[in-house]
Design an enzyme around this catalytic site. Structure first.
Site, PDB file in Angstrom:
ATOM      1  N   ASP A  18       0.729  -1.167   0.120  1.00 15.04           N
ATOM      2  CA  ASP A  18      -0.330   0.114   0.067  1.00 15.04           C
ATOM      3  C   ASP A  18       0.824   1.138   0.008  1.00 15.04           C
ATOM      4  O   ASP A  18       1.959   1.022   0.155  1.00 15.04           O
ATOM      5  CB  ASP A  18      -0.913  -0.055   1.183  1.00 15.04           C
ATOM      6  CG  ASP A  18      -1.831   1.280   1.287  1.00 15.04           C
ATOM      7  OD1 ASP A  18      -2.366   1.754   0.121  1.00 15.04           O
ATOM      8  OD2 ASP A  18      -1.881   1.911   2.476  1.00 15.04           O
ATOM      9  N   SER A  19       0.251   2.620  -0.075  1.00 17.85           N
ATOM     10  CA  SER A  19       1.148   3.570  -0.165  1.00 17.85           C
ATOM     11  C   SER A  19       1.673   3.844   1.315  1.00 17.85           C
ATOM     12  O   SER A  19       2.307   4.686   1.684  1.00 17.85           O
ATOM     13  CB  SER A  19       0.276   4.690  -0.665  1.00 17.85           C
ATOM     14  OG  SER A  19      -0.745   4.915   0.527  1.00 17.85           O
ATOM     15  N   TYR A  50      -0.960   8.159  -2.693  1.00 17.54           N
ATOM     16  CA  TYR A  50      -1.037   7.938  -4.334  1.00 17.54           C
ATOM     17  C   TYR A  50      -2.244   8.403  -4.821  1.00 17.54           C
ATOM     18  O   TYR A  50      -2.171   8.850  -6.121  1.00 17.54           O
ATOM     19  CB  TYR A  50      -1.126   6.477  -4.223  1.00 17.54           C
ATOM     20  CG  TYR A  50       0.292   5.644  -4.124  1.00 17.54           C
ATOM     21  CD1 TYR A  50       1.228   5.969  -3.867  1.00 17.54           C
ATOM     22  CD2 TYR A  50       0.145   4.054  -4.565  1.00 17.54           C
ATOM     23  CE1 TYR A  50       2.395   5.273  -3.623  1.00 17.54           C
ATOM     24  CE2 TYR A  50       1.068   3.353  -4.316  1.00 17.54           C
ATOM     25  CZ  TYR A  50       2.392   3.948  -3.814  1.00 17.54           C
ATOM     26  OH  TYR A  50       3.501   3.270  -3.699  1.00 17.54           O
ATOM     27  N   CYS A  81      -4.246  -1.666  -1.772  1.00 16.54           N
ATOM     28  CA  CYS A  81      -4.410  -0.277  -1.978  1.00 16.54           C
ATOM     29  C   CYS A  81      -5.515  -0.195  -3.194  1.00 16.54           C
ATOM     30  O   CYS A  81      -5.129  -0.893  -4.429  1.00 16.54           O
ATOM     31  CB  CYS A  81      -3.280   0.134  -2.475  1.00 16.54           C
ATOM     32  SG  CYS A  81      -3.177   1.956  -3.053  1.00 16.54           S
ATOM     33  N   THR A  83      -6.359   2.456  -4.880  1.00 13.62           N
ATOM     34  CA  THR A  83      -5.789   3.469  -6.058  1.00 13.62           C
ATOM     35  C   THR A  83      -5.096   2.573  -6.900  1.00 13.62           C
ATOM     36  O   THR A  83      -5.025   2.562  -8.056  1.00 13.62           O
ATOM     37  CB  THR A  83      -4.881   4.570  -5.396  1.00 13.62           C
ATOM     38  OG1 THR A  83      -5.827   5.035  -4.279  1.00 13.62           O
ATOM     39  CG2 THR A  83      -4.668   5.365  -6.488  1.00 13.62           C
ATOM     40  N   GLU A 154      -2.827   8.866   8.332  1.00 13.45           N
ATOM     41  CA  GLU A 154      -1.443   8.879   8.377  1.00 13.45           C
ATOM     42  C   GLU A 154      -0.766   9.653   9.457  1.00 13.45           C
ATOM     43  O   GLU A 154       0.340   9.475   9.827  1.00 13.45           O
ATOM     44  CB  GLU A 154      -0.804   9.221   6.958  1.00 13.45           C
ATOM     45  CG  GLU A 154      -0.966   8.146   6.003  1.00 13.45           C
ATOM     46  CD  GLU A 154       0.025   6.854   5.880  1.00 13.45           C
ATOM     47  OE1 GLU A 154       1.058   7.097   6.594  1.00 13.45           O
ATOM     48  OE2 GLU A 154      -0.557   5.681   5.468  1.00 13.45           O
ATOM     49  N   CYS A 185     -10.926   2.638  -0.012  1.00 15.38           N
ATOM     50  CA  CYS A 185      -9.556   3.220   0.327  1.00 15.38           C
ATOM     51  C   CYS A 185      -9.228   2.102   1.556  1.00 15.38           C
ATOM     52  O   CYS A 185     -10.060   2.454   2.765  1.00 15.38           O
ATOM     53  CB  CYS A 185      -9.196   4.588   0.671  1.00 15.38           C
ATOM     54  SG  CYS A 185      -7.947   5.203   1.259  1.00 15.38           S
ATOM     55  N   HIS A 187      -7.180   2.961   3.928  1.00 14.34           N
ATOM     56  CA  HIS A 187      -7.114   3.642   5.007  1.00 14.34           C
ATOM     57  C   HIS A 187      -8.290   3.979   6.024  1.00 14.34           C
ATOM     58  O   HIS A 187      -8.322   4.299   7.185  1.00 14.34           O
ATOM     59  CB  HIS A 187      -6.349   5.131   4.694  1.00 14.34           C
ATOM     60  CG  HIS A 187      -4.874   5.110   4.331  1.00 14.34           C
ATOM     61  ND1 HIS A 187      -4.478   4.744   3.238  1.00 14.34           N
ATOM     62  CD2 HIS A 187      -3.996   5.588   5.139  1.00 14.34           C
ATOM     63  CE1 HIS A 187      -3.116   4.735   3.359  1.00 14.34           C
ATOM     64  NE2 HIS A 187      -2.698   5.440   4.401  1.00 14.34           N
TER      65      HIS A 187
HETATM   66  N1  DGL Z   1      -4.663   3.171   0.838  1.00 14.74           N
HETATM   67  C1  DGL Z   1      -4.859   3.518  -0.539  1.00 14.74           C
HETATM   68  C2  DGL Z   1      -5.920   3.353  -1.097  1.00 14.74           C
HETATM   69  O1  DGL Z   1      -6.768   2.184  -0.816  1.00 14.74           O
HETATM   70  C3  DGL Z   1      -4.024   4.706  -1.091  1.00 14.74           C
HETATM   71  C4  DGL Z   1      -4.355   6.088  -0.343  1.00 14.74           C
HETATM   72  C5  DGL Z   1      -3.168   7.160  -1.016  1.00 14.74           C
HETATM   73  O2  DGL Z   1      -2.204   6.999  -0.781  1.00 14.74           O
HETATM   74  O3  DGL Z   1      -3.906   8.037  -1.437  1.00 14.74           O
HETATM   75  O4  DGL Z   1      -6.500   3.826  -2.143  1.00 14.74           O
END
Ligand code: DGL
Length: 261
Positions: A18-19, A50, A81, A83, A154, A185, A187
């Site tokens: 993941d990012s 990301y 992730c 994205t 984050e 997402c 997160h």
């Molecule tokens: N956790 C990631 C996602 O599911 C990335 C979020 C990001 O880095 O913008 O998209």
């Protein structure tokens, strides 16, 4: 029956990336579903987020990180992730190992609902990866980019008043007859208690458990030591501390210079 492929051995760890810390929601579900498996997790904490970066850049990051994980012995890749799943899956499927995304499993979880919302990064929402699949399944779809949720997590602010302010702002736009909301997402599950409090009637769906179930069904249980090695492109100490606050114990974390990818 577990799939037969070269990396599907007792020893091959599963690579997850993941990012940043978002993919830990998926990693923890994977560890529960596959307790004997070894995992390698990559958090690209030097380059998070990301979701606001151009698609070709995210595709390049996903390709580099997957190559790194394969060089460290991964026999399968979980793109934890949304994205990267929405932008890079076509590329990654050429890697020659099983590659799992987080979008398909979340869409299936919404099967029982008619009016479905999805929130995600700008890149995920703009890709229409969720909207296309949900519409193809006959759903009425509402989608909104909610990029501020990523830095809130984050920065360790998921319990802070700023998180509630931002969540109220975003949810104001949600239709009142929405039945389910996909947290598109990885997160966002850390904000689930807050979102549930603000919109208790809404079924909140995230990818972690259904993705882990899909991976477990495909790979099958293997007797490993259940170890997890974390790699990060940013500060390892800050990563360990944040992971701990999120309830994830990090025993082994190694810093990777971007030039090594
Ligand atoms: N956790 C990631 C996602 O599911 C990335 C979020 C990001 O880095 O913008 O998209």
């Amino acid at each position: 029956m577990a799939a037969d492929f070269p990396g599907n051995t007792e020893a091959a760890p599963v690579g997850v990336f993941d990012s940043g810390v978002g993919g830990l929601t998926v990693l923890e579900a994977l560890r529960r579903a596959l307790p004997g498996r070894d995992f390698i997790y990559f958090g690209d904490t030097a380059r998070v987020p990301y979701g606001s970066k151009p698609p070709e850049l995210v595709r390049r990051f996903a390709w580099e990180i997957s190559g790194f994980l394969l060089r460290r012995g991964a026999g399968a890749i979980v793109v934890a992730c949304n994205t990267a799943s929405s932008l890079a899956l076509g590329d990654l499927r050429r890697l020659g190992v099983p590659v799992f995304d987080v979008i398909g499993p979340a869409v299936l979880e919404a099967a029982d609902y008619h009016h479905v919302g999805v929130i995600g990064t700008r890149a995920t929402v703009a890709s229409r990866a969720y909207q296309q699949r949900l519409e193809a399944a006959g759903k009425r779809v509402w989608a909104l980019a909610t990029p501020l949720f990523v830095p809130i997590v984050e920065e360790g602010l998921w319990n802070d008043a700023v998180a509630e302010l931002v969540a109220r702002h975003y949810l104001e736009a949600a239709p009142h007859d929405l039945e389910a909301l996909i947290l598109g997402c990885t997160h966002y599950p850390y904000l689930k208690p807050l979102l549930a409090r603000l919109r208790p009637q809404l079924k909140l769906i995230d990818s972690a458990a259904p993705t882990a179930a899909r991976v477990a069904a495909a790979l099958g249980p293997k007797a490993g030591s259940g170890s997890v090695v974390h790699y990060v492109s940013g500060d390892p100490d800050a990563y360990r501390a944040l992971a701990q606050r999120l309830g994830v114990r990090v025993d082994q974390v190694r810093k990777v210079e971007l030039g090594e990818l």
